[in-house]
Each structure stands twice: as structure tokens, then as C-alpha cells.
Design a protein around this motif. Sequence first.
Motif, PDB file in Angstrom:
ATOM      1  N   ARG A  90      15.963  26.406  11.950  1.00  0.00           N
ATOM      2  CA  ARG A  90      14.955  26.988  12.856  1.00  0.00           C
ATOM      3  C   ARG A  90      13.613  27.165  12.165  1.00  0.00           C
ATOM      4  O   ARG A  90      12.692  27.729  12.751  1.00  0.00           O
ATOM      5  CB  ARG A  90      15.419  28.355  13.382  1.00  0.00           C
ATOM      6  CG  ARG A  90      16.783  28.368  14.013  1.00  0.00           C
ATOM      7  CD  ARG A  90      16.791  27.805  15.414  1.00  0.00           C
ATOM      8  NE  ARG A  90      18.132  27.366  15.793  1.00  0.00           N
ATOM      9  CZ  ARG A  90      18.412  26.550  16.803  1.00  0.00           C
ATOM     10  NH1 ARG A  90      17.424  26.080  17.556  1.00  0.00           N
ATOM     11  NH2 ARG A  90      19.642  26.197  17.065  1.00  0.00           N
ATOM     12  N   THR A  91      13.489  26.746  10.927  1.00  0.00           N
ATOM     13  CA  THR A  91      12.215  26.940  10.224  1.00  0.00           C
ATOM     14  C   THR A  91      11.134  26.056  10.839  1.00  0.00           C
ATOM     15  O   THR A  91      11.420  25.080  11.538  1.00  0.00           O
ATOM     16  CB  THR A  91      12.333  26.553   8.739  1.00  0.00           C
ATOM     17  OG1 THR A  91      12.746  25.190   8.666  1.00  0.00           O
ATOM     18  CG2 THR A  91      13.341  27.428   8.005  1.00  0.00           C
ATOM     19  N   LYS A  92       9.894  26.425  10.523  1.00  0.00           N
ATOM     20  CA  LYS A  92       8.742  25.679  11.015  1.00  0.00           C
ATOM     21  C   LYS A  92       8.791  24.227  10.572  1.00  0.00           C
ATOM     22  O   LYS A  92       8.440  23.325  11.315  1.00  0.00           O
ATOM     23  CB  LYS A  92       7.466  26.309  10.445  1.00  0.00           C
ATOM     24  CG  LYS A  92       6.621  26.994  11.496  1.00  0.00           C
ATOM     25  CD  LYS A  92       5.495  27.731  10.838  1.00  0.00           C
ATOM     26  CE  LYS A  92       4.131  27.268  11.288  1.00  0.00           C
ATOM     27  NZ  LYS A  92       3.101  28.163  10.705  1.00  0.00           N
ATOM     28  N   GLU A  93       9.210  24.038   9.318  1.00  0.00           N
ATOM     29  CA  GLU A  93       9.211  22.679   8.776  1.00  0.00           C
ATOM     30  C   GLU A  93      10.151  21.779   9.567  1.00  0.00           C
ATOM     31  O   GLU A  93       9.811  20.644   9.902  1.00  0.00           O
ATOM     32  CB  GLU A  93       9.615  22.709   7.292  1.00  0.00           C
ATOM     33  CG  GLU A  93       9.112  21.484   6.562  1.00  0.00           C
ATOM     34  CD  GLU A  93       9.796  21.247   5.244  1.00  0.00           C
ATOM     35  OE1 GLU A  93      10.701  22.033   4.880  1.00  0.00           O
ATOM     36  OE2 GLU A  93       9.445  20.240   4.592  1.00  0.00           O
ATOM     37  N   VAL A  94      11.336  22.277   9.879  1.00  0.00           N
ATOM     38  CA  VAL A  94      12.284  21.485  10.673  1.00  0.00           C
ATOM     39  C   VAL A  94      11.732  21.296  12.086  1.00  0.00           C
ATOM     40  O   VAL A  94      11.705  20.184  12.615  1.00  0.00           O
ATOM     41  CB  VAL A  94      13.677  22.152  10.701  1.00  0.00           C
ATOM     42  CG1 VAL A  94      14.581  21.469  11.722  1.00  0.00           C
ATOM     43  CG2 VAL A  94      14.326  22.117   9.321  1.00  0.00           C
ATOM     44  N   THR A  95      11.252  22.384  12.684  1.00  0.00           N
ATOM     45  CA  THR A  95      10.763  22.321  14.062  1.00  0.00           C
ATOM     46  C   THR A  95       9.628  21.309  14.226  1.00  0.00           C
ATOM     47  O   THR A  95       9.591  20.573  15.211  1.00  0.00           O
ATOM     48  CB  THR A  95      10.305  23.717  14.528  1.00  0.00           C
ATOM     49  OG1 THR A  95      11.413  24.611  14.410  1.00  0.00           O
ATOM     50  CG2 THR A  95       9.836  23.696  15.976  1.00  0.00           C
ATOM     51  N   SER A  96       8.751  21.241  13.242  1.00  0.00           N
ATOM     52  CA  SER A  96       7.613  20.338  13.428  1.00  0.00           C
ATOM     53  C   SER A  96       7.959  18.882  13.107  1.00  0.00           C
ATOM     54  O   SER A  96       7.168  17.995  13.381  1.00  0.00           O
ATOM     55  CB  SER A  96       6.405  20.808  12.628  1.00  0.00           C
ATOM     56  OG  SER A  96       6.742  20.842  11.271  1.00  0.00           O
TER      57      SER A  96
END
Length: 222
Positions: free
Chosen positions: A90-96
Motif C-alpha cells: 500500500r506504499t506510495k511507491e507501489v501505488t504509483s
Amino acid sequence: NKKMNIAIDGPAGAGKSTVAKLVAEQLSFLYIDTGAMYRALTYAALRDEIELNDGPSLFKLLSQIDISLKHEKSGVRVFLNEEDVTDVIRTKEVTSNVSLVSSHELVRVEMVERQRKLAEGGHAVLDGRDIGTFVLPDAKLKVFLTASVEERARRRFEEQQAKGIDSDFEQLKLDIARRDELDSTREFAPLKMANDAIEIDSTTLSIPEVAELIIELAKERT
Ligand code: C5P
């Protein structure tokens, strides 16, 4: 009827997973979070430093990993092989980066095969982007869940606040809009409402209200 699967598709942050979880719980169905599968692959690819434009390499990685959804008392946990990745996906890095990873046809075909297997028994609620159009075109009930970008960003913002994460509302709005744009314009199995889906706009509805609506629709169809 034996094969009652429910498809819940829609743009990012419309509340699909929360609604799907509730519906599954109340109907004693299996909840299958297909976004979590793409997220788990994205996490693995970032960790292994695989070029995210490279479909064949991503496919190779996917064929070497097991992604499983374990239903525990505390909720659904996502596992990448033996590793619990529920939170790190759910981190930003994965999401983006997940939209890029999930745009590759090779990746999608393999994921869809896994998802169909999971739903084989019927009695499942799947949430994603292409469930009604591609994964389960024969699903008994298809819902397309939407909400305004403003409202979706507001919900994300509050979710983050609750977790103690500071975020910028305008940036969240941009991120959500960008992900929707990528997901709806990819060539293979893009985000799109199925012709026979029922659209529910949740902008002014609460999560339990949406879940109730879907349960009613499901009961009408059994
Ligand atoms: O639903 P969630 O936000 O976790 O999905 C993350 C991403 O995974 C989506 O933005 C989309 O790129 C991809 N996805 C997909 N097809 C699905 C589910 C998710 O392409 N069925």
C-alpha cells in the motif's frame, strides 16, 4: 444457483475493497482482491529492480512467485511466497507504479488465469478493474462503483490521516486521476464499465449503504 460470483469494478478509491469485503462477509462469500495481486507483483518487481516497462521480465518474475490471499480473523492478508506483504503493497511507491506493471498483456493474462481459478467455486466477490469485462464476463452480478474524484481523494485523505500519515489533498487528487487515466487507456483489458453492469455512484452514499444495495441486488439474482 451454484455459480454466483459478484464483480465490483471501478476507478481508484471508490470504496470497492471495503464494500466488497462487507458484501462477502454478509453473504459468506470469498473475497478476492485482484488489485492486491497486481500490487504484490509490483512490490516484488521494485525489490528485484526489474525494469517496469519490460513485460516479459515481469511475466518471468510472476511465474516464479506465489501470491496468495489468506483469510484470517483480522482480515485478508496478502502473501508473496511466505512473506506477509499486506502493508508494504500500500506504499506510495507501489501505488504509483502498479498501473504500469499491470498494463502488460503477458502479466494480465497470467493474473486473470489465477483469478478465474480462485473464483471457480462460485460464491466469490472480486474487486478490480476488468472483472466484469474480462475476468468473469458471466458473473451473475456486475457493479461499477464510482464517486467523484473530489470525494475519492477526500476518503483517501481521511484514511491516511487515520493512519497518522500526512498527505496533500491536491496531490492525492492528481494521483488518483492519473491512475484512472492509465488504467482506462491501456490497450489490453482497460478499466471500463461492462454493458450489463449496474452503476452505483457512491459520492453521497456511505459504505454500508452501498454494501446493502449490492446485497439486495445479489439476492434478487439468486
Ligand atoms: O484496486 P487497487 O487500487 O488496489 O488496484 C491497484 C492497481 O492494480 C490499479 O490501479 C490497476 O492498475 C491494477 N488493477 C488492474 N486490474 C484489476 C485490479 C487492479 O489492472 N483487476
